[in-house]
Design a protein around this motif. Structure first.
Motif, PDB file in Angstrom:
ATOM      1  N   ALA A  24       0.850  -1.185   0.000  1.00  0.00           N
ATOM      2  CA  ALA A  24       0.000   0.000   0.000  1.00  0.00           C
ATOM      3  C   ALA A  24       0.890   1.239   0.000  1.00  0.00           C
ATOM      4  N   GLU A  25       0.295   2.383  -0.163  1.00  0.00           N
ATOM      5  CA  GLU A  25       1.066   3.627  -0.117  1.00  0.00           C
ATOM      6  C   GLU A  25       1.789   3.786   1.218  1.00  0.00           C
ATOM      7  N   SER A  26       1.298   3.121   2.252  1.00  0.00           N
ATOM      8  CA  SER A  26       1.873   3.246   3.597  1.00  0.00           C
ATOM      9  C   SER A  26       2.863   2.127   3.934  1.00  0.00           C
ATOM     10  N   SER A  27       3.247   1.295   2.960  1.00  0.00           N
ATOM     11  CA  SER A  27       4.131   0.148   3.203  1.00  0.00           C
ATOM     12  C   SER A  27       5.608   0.538   3.151  1.00  0.00           C
ATOM     13  N   TRP A  28       6.358   0.058   4.149  1.00  0.00           N
ATOM     14  CA  TRP A  28       7.790   0.348   4.272  1.00  0.00           C
ATOM     15  C   TRP A  28       8.544  -0.908   4.691  1.00  0.00           C
ATOM     16  N   TRP A  29       9.842  -0.936   4.402  1.00  0.00           N
ATOM     17  CA  TRP A  29      10.759  -1.921   4.972  1.00  0.00           C
ATOM     18  C   TRP A  29      11.675  -1.116   5.883  1.00  0.00           C
ATOM     19  N   CYS A  30      11.579  -1.349   7.186  1.00  0.00           N
ATOM     20  CA  CYS A  30      12.328  -0.568   8.168  1.00  0.00           C
ATOM     21  C   CYS A  30      13.772  -1.054   8.240  1.00  0.00           C
ATOM     22  N   GLN A  31      14.705  -0.148   7.984  1.00  0.00           N
ATOM     23  CA  GLN A  31      16.133  -0.471   8.062  1.00  0.00           C
ATOM     24  C   GLN A  31      16.840   0.353   9.132  1.00  0.00           C
ATOM     25  N   ASP A  32      16.071   0.958   9.998  1.00  0.00           N
ATOM     26  CA  ASP A  32      16.617   1.791  11.073  1.00  0.00           C
ATOM     27  C   ASP A  32      17.075   0.880  12.209  1.00  0.00           C
ATOM     28  N   ASN A  33      18.379   0.800  12.429  1.00  0.00           N
ATOM     29  CA  ASN A  33      18.940  -0.081  13.457  1.00  0.00           C
ATOM     30  C   ASN A  33      18.405   0.184  14.853  1.00  0.00           C
ATOM     31  N   TYR A  38      13.072  -2.886  13.146  1.00  0.00           N
ATOM     32  CA  TYR A  38      14.244  -3.084  12.277  1.00  0.00           C
ATOM     33  C   TYR A  38      14.162  -4.394  11.493  1.00  0.00           C
ATOM     34  N   ASN A  39      14.469  -4.290  10.209  1.00  0.00           N
ATOM     35  CA  ASN A  39      14.532  -5.424   9.295  1.00  0.00           C
ATOM     36  C   ASN A  39      13.184  -6.132   9.160  1.00  0.00           C
ATOM     37  N   ARG A  40      12.116  -5.344   9.178  1.00  0.00           N
ATOM     38  CA  ARG A  40      10.769  -5.908   9.042  1.00  0.00           C
ATOM     39  C   ARG A  40       9.887  -5.026   8.171  1.00  0.00           C
ATOM     40  N   CYS A  49      10.947   4.512  13.581  1.00  0.00           N
ATOM     41  CA  CYS A  49      11.676   4.077  12.387  1.00  0.00           C
ATOM     42  C   CYS A  49      11.782   5.262  11.422  1.00  0.00           C
ATOM     43  N   ARG A  50      12.998   5.782  11.275  1.00  0.00           N
ATOM     44  CA  ARG A  50      13.201   6.949  10.418  1.00  0.00           C
ATOM     45  C   ARG A  50      13.030   6.587   8.942  1.00  0.00           C
ATOM     46  N   ALA A  51      12.269   7.395   8.220  1.00  0.00           N
ATOM     47  CA  ALA A  51      12.064   7.177   6.785  1.00  0.00           C
ATOM     48  C   ALA A  51      13.388   7.234   6.028  1.00  0.00           C
ATOM     49  N   SER A  52      14.301   8.049   6.486  1.00  0.00           N
ATOM     50  CA  SER A  52      15.607   8.166   5.828  1.00  0.00           C
ATOM     51  C   SER A  52      16.439   6.899   5.980  1.00  0.00           C
ATOM     52  N   GLU A  53      16.053   6.028   6.898  1.00  0.00           N
ATOM     53  CA  GLU A  53      16.745   4.760   7.127  1.00  0.00           C
ATOM     54  C   GLU A  53      15.879   3.575   6.713  1.00  0.00           C
ATOM     55  N   SER A  54      14.912   3.815   5.833  1.00  0.00           N
ATOM     56  CA  SER A  54      13.968   2.775   5.439  1.00  0.00           C
ATOM     57  C   SER A  54      13.694   2.853   3.944  1.00  0.00           C
TER      58      SER A  54
END
Length: 94
Positions: A24-33, A38-40, A49-54
């Motif tokens: 969806a428009e709201s879907s992200w993969w979180c890469q913020d340590n 994180y990693n989900r 979870c920062r958008a700049s890290e996702s």
């Protein structure tokens, strides 16, 4: 008719055997340590979870993913390795 695609794309290809999760428009993969997510997959992006890290999942092209989903047969236990031919990210066992 188009259907939404899982993980890194928007639309599924008819005839795929792989289960998928709609993006969806709201879907992200979180890469913020520092995030609990994180990693989900995250939908929506959690406050910690920062958008700049996702990665925002919606913008990805669908062609390559569609071809992979058509080719992949879960009953054969596929393994897709992504890396380089040399250096720290080299794939040595393939």
């Amino acid at each position: 008719m188009r259907r939404r695609l899982a993980r890194h794309g928007r639309w599924t290809a008819a005839g795929t055997r792989v289960k998928y999760r709609p993006v969806a428009e709201s879907s992200w993969w979180c890469q913020d340590n520092d995030s609990r997510a994180y990693n989900r997959w995250a939908d929506p992006l959690p406050a910690d979870c920062r958008a700049s890290e996702s990665e925002h999942l919606v913008p990805y092209s669908t062609h390559a993913m569609t071809e992979i989903l058509r080719w992949t047969d879960p009953s054969r236990h596929p393994h897709i390795a992504i890396g380089t031919g040399g250096g720290a990210t080299a794939l040595a066992r393939y």
